[in-house]
Write a protein that holds these residues in place. Structure first.
Motif, PDB file in Angstrom:
ATOM      1  N   UNK A   1      18.421  -1.600  -4.758  1.00 35.46           N
ATOM      2  CA  UNK A   1      18.445  -0.273  -5.385  1.00 35.46           C
ATOM      3  C   UNK A   1      19.117   0.773  -4.490  1.00 35.46           C
ATOM      4  N   UNK A   2      19.571   0.362  -3.308  1.00 34.41           N
ATOM      5  CA  UNK A   2      20.215   1.300  -2.388  1.00 34.41           C
ATOM      6  C   UNK A   2      21.504   1.835  -2.995  1.00 34.41           C
ATOM      7  N   UNK A   3      22.314   0.964  -3.535  1.00 36.49           N
ATOM      8  CA  UNK A   3      23.563   1.374  -4.200  1.00 36.49           C
ATOM      9  C   UNK A   3      23.489   1.005  -5.672  1.00 36.49           C
ATOM     10  N   UNK A   4      22.406   1.385  -6.304  1.00 30.14           N
ATOM     11  CA  UNK A   4      22.147   1.044  -7.700  1.00 30.14           C
ATOM     12  C   UNK A   4      23.170   1.733  -8.606  1.00 30.14           C
ATOM     13  N   UNK A   5      23.931   0.959  -9.383  1.00 29.57           N
ATOM     14  CA  UNK A   5      24.905   1.592 -10.281  1.00 29.57           C
ATOM     15  C   UNK A   5      24.249   2.289 -11.471  1.00 29.57           C
ATOM     16  N   UNK A   6      22.975   1.981 -11.725  1.00 26.62           N
ATOM     17  CA  UNK A   6      22.259   2.570 -12.857  1.00 26.62           C
ATOM     18  C   UNK A   6      21.468   3.774 -12.365  1.00 26.62           C
ATOM     19  N   UNK A   7      22.083   4.934 -12.367  1.00 24.57           N
ATOM     20  CA  UNK A   7      21.458   6.150 -11.843  1.00 24.57           C
ATOM     21  C   UNK A   7      20.675   6.873 -12.929  1.00 24.57           C
ATOM     22  N   UNK A   8      19.686   6.150 -13.471  1.00 22.61           N
ATOM     23  CA  UNK A   8      18.781   6.695 -14.481  1.00 22.61           C
ATOM     24  C   UNK A   8      17.367   6.311 -14.069  1.00 22.61           C
ATOM     25  N   UNK A   9      16.388   6.939 -14.675  1.00 19.41           N
ATOM     26  CA  UNK A   9      15.009   6.595 -14.353  1.00 19.41           C
ATOM     27  C   UNK A   9      14.710   5.174 -14.816  1.00 19.41           C
ATOM     28  N   UNK A  10      13.992   4.431 -13.970  1.00 20.54           N
ATOM     29  CA  UNK A  10      13.601   3.051 -14.250  1.00 20.54           C
ATOM     30  C   UNK A  10      12.092   3.031 -14.500  1.00 20.54           C
ATOM     31  N   UNK A  11      11.693   2.415 -15.600  1.00 25.32           N
ATOM     32  CA  UNK A  11      10.286   2.273 -15.947  1.00 25.32           C
ATOM     33  C   UNK A  11       9.895   0.823 -15.694  1.00 25.32           C
TER      34      UNK A  11
ATOM     35  N   UNK B   1       7.199  -2.131 -15.757  1.00 24.30           N
ATOM     36  CA  UNK B   1       5.943  -2.608 -16.332  1.00 24.30           C
ATOM     37  C   UNK B   1       5.220  -3.382 -15.235  1.00 24.30           C
ATOM     38  N   UNK B   2       4.041  -2.884 -14.849  1.00 21.23           N
ATOM     39  CA  UNK B   2       3.353  -3.442 -13.687  1.00 21.23           C
ATOM     40  C   UNK B   2       1.864  -3.137 -13.761  1.00 21.23           C
ATOM     41  N   UNK B   3       1.075  -3.947 -13.074  1.00 19.97           N
ATOM     42  CA  UNK B   3      -0.366  -3.683 -12.987  1.00 19.97           C
ATOM     43  C   UNK B   3      -0.693  -2.711 -11.867  1.00 19.97           C
ATOM     44  N   UNK B   4       0.280  -2.367 -11.044  1.00 17.59           N
ATOM     45  CA  UNK B   4       0.043  -1.439  -9.943  1.00 17.59           C
ATOM     46  C   UNK B   4       1.356  -0.973  -9.352  1.00 17.59           C
ATOM     47  N   UNK B   5       1.265  -0.194  -8.320  1.00 16.80           N
ATOM     48  CA  UNK B   5       2.457   0.318  -7.646  1.00 16.80           C
ATOM     49  C   UNK B   5       2.625  -0.391  -6.304  1.00 16.80           C
ATOM     50  N   UNK B   6       3.848  -0.487  -5.825  1.00 16.55           N
ATOM     51  CA  UNK B   6       4.057  -1.152  -4.533  1.00 16.55           C
ATOM     52  C   UNK B   6       3.535  -0.288  -3.387  1.00 16.55           C
ATOM     53  N   UNK B   7       3.230  -0.953  -2.279  1.00 18.58           N
ATOM     54  CA  UNK B   7       2.770  -0.226  -1.089  1.00 18.58           C
ATOM     55  C   UNK B   7       3.862   0.677  -0.543  1.00 18.58           C
ATOM     56  N   UNK B   8       5.103   0.199  -0.583  1.00 18.12           N
ATOM     57  CA  UNK B   8       6.260   0.957  -0.095  1.00 18.12           C
ATOM     58  C   UNK B   8       7.272   1.078  -1.232  1.00 18.12           C
ATOM     59  N   UNK B   9       7.828   2.267  -1.466  1.00 17.55           N
ATOM     60  CA  UNK B   9       8.845   2.383  -2.518  1.00 17.55           C
ATOM     61  C   UNK B   9      10.140   1.682  -2.110  1.00 17.55           C
ATOM     62  N   UNK B  10      10.900   1.279  -3.098  1.00 17.05           N
ATOM     63  CA  UNK B  10      12.201   0.656  -2.839  1.00 17.05           C
ATOM     64  C   UNK B  10      13.127   1.663  -2.177  1.00 17.05           C
ATOM     65  N   UNK B  11      13.997   1.166  -1.314  1.00  8.95           N
ATOM     66  CA  UNK B  11      14.982   2.029  -0.666  1.00  8.95           C
ATOM     67  C   UNK B  11      16.005   2.474  -1.703  1.00  8.95           C
ATOM     68  N   UNK B  12      16.552   3.664  -1.501  1.00  5.09           N
ATOM     69  CA  UNK B  12      17.573   4.186  -2.391  1.00  5.09           C
ATOM     70  C   UNK B  12      17.099   5.421  -3.120  1.00  5.09           C
ATOM     71  N   UNK B  13      17.973   5.930  -3.962  1.00  4.83           N
ATOM     72  CA  UNK B  13      17.705   7.180  -4.672  1.00  4.83           C
ATOM     73  C   UNK B  13      17.184   6.978  -6.092  1.00  4.83           C
TER      74      UNK B  13
END
Length: 183
Positions: free
Chosen positions: A67-77, A79-91
């Motif tokens: 996701x560092x150089x993600x070509x899809x610069x839109x909000x990503x939803x 589907x998960x039972x929880x959130x990660x401990x650390x967010x993915x790198x990138x914008x």
């Protein structure tokens, strides 16, 4: 409101990944596209307003800094039972949705406005969206490869889906198929 579009690359025998989630070179056409593939990519990118994907797809991307150089610069939803401990790198902006694909698609539609919501990651999420009747259009980029024992895109749908062909673009690297889901 835009369409909900299932958009994935698959092998000729319907696999979106190998048996251990490896992509088997399926997406090479996207990252170094020919002129004709570039036109298809640009057209699709211009229409995307939000993306929905599963947690496994998110985790695979995050572990590879995808996701560092993600070509899809839109909000990503996600589907998960929880959130990660650390967010993915990138914008890239991520919203984790724990109450199912219907909620994720509904939230993505609100974020996308008149643009499309793309179901773009994970065969299970795609299958759930298809089974729930949430998908308006299917776009598959078919690569000329066969994957033994891979993860199949169109398993576990529950019912027969009727599709109407609305577009075909053939290139040496991939054949782009577009179908309207007849509801």
């Amino acid at each position: 409101m835009g369409k909900v579009v299932l958009d994935m690359t698959m092998s000729v025998n319907g696999c979106v990944a190998g048996p251990h989630d490896e992509p088997e070179g399926l997406h090479d056409w996207f990252f170094s596209p020919s002129a004709e593939n570039q036109r298809v990519v640009e057209e699709q990118m211009a229409a995307i307003g939000a993306m929905v994907m599963g947690r496994r797809t998110y985790d695979m991307g995050a572990s590879q800094d995808g996701f560092v150089e993600n070509p899809f610069q839109v909000e990503h939803f996600i589907v998960s039972h929880g959130t990660p401990d650390e967010p993915a790198k990138g914008e890239t902006s991520f919203t984790f949705v724990s109450d199912g694909v219907e909620s994720a698609v509904r939230q993505a539609q609100a974020a996308a406005g008149d643009r499309d919501v793309v179901i773009g990651g994970g065969a299970q999420i795609a299958q759930q969206c298809l089974a729930a009747g949430l998908v308006d259009e299917i776009r598959v980029a078919v690569r000329p490869v066969l994957i033994d024992s891979g993860i199949r895109l169109f398993d576990n749908l529950g019912d027969t889906l009727v599709l109407e062909t609305i577009g075909v673009v053939h290139t040496p690297e991939v054949t782009h198929l577009r179908y309207k889901v007849v509801k």
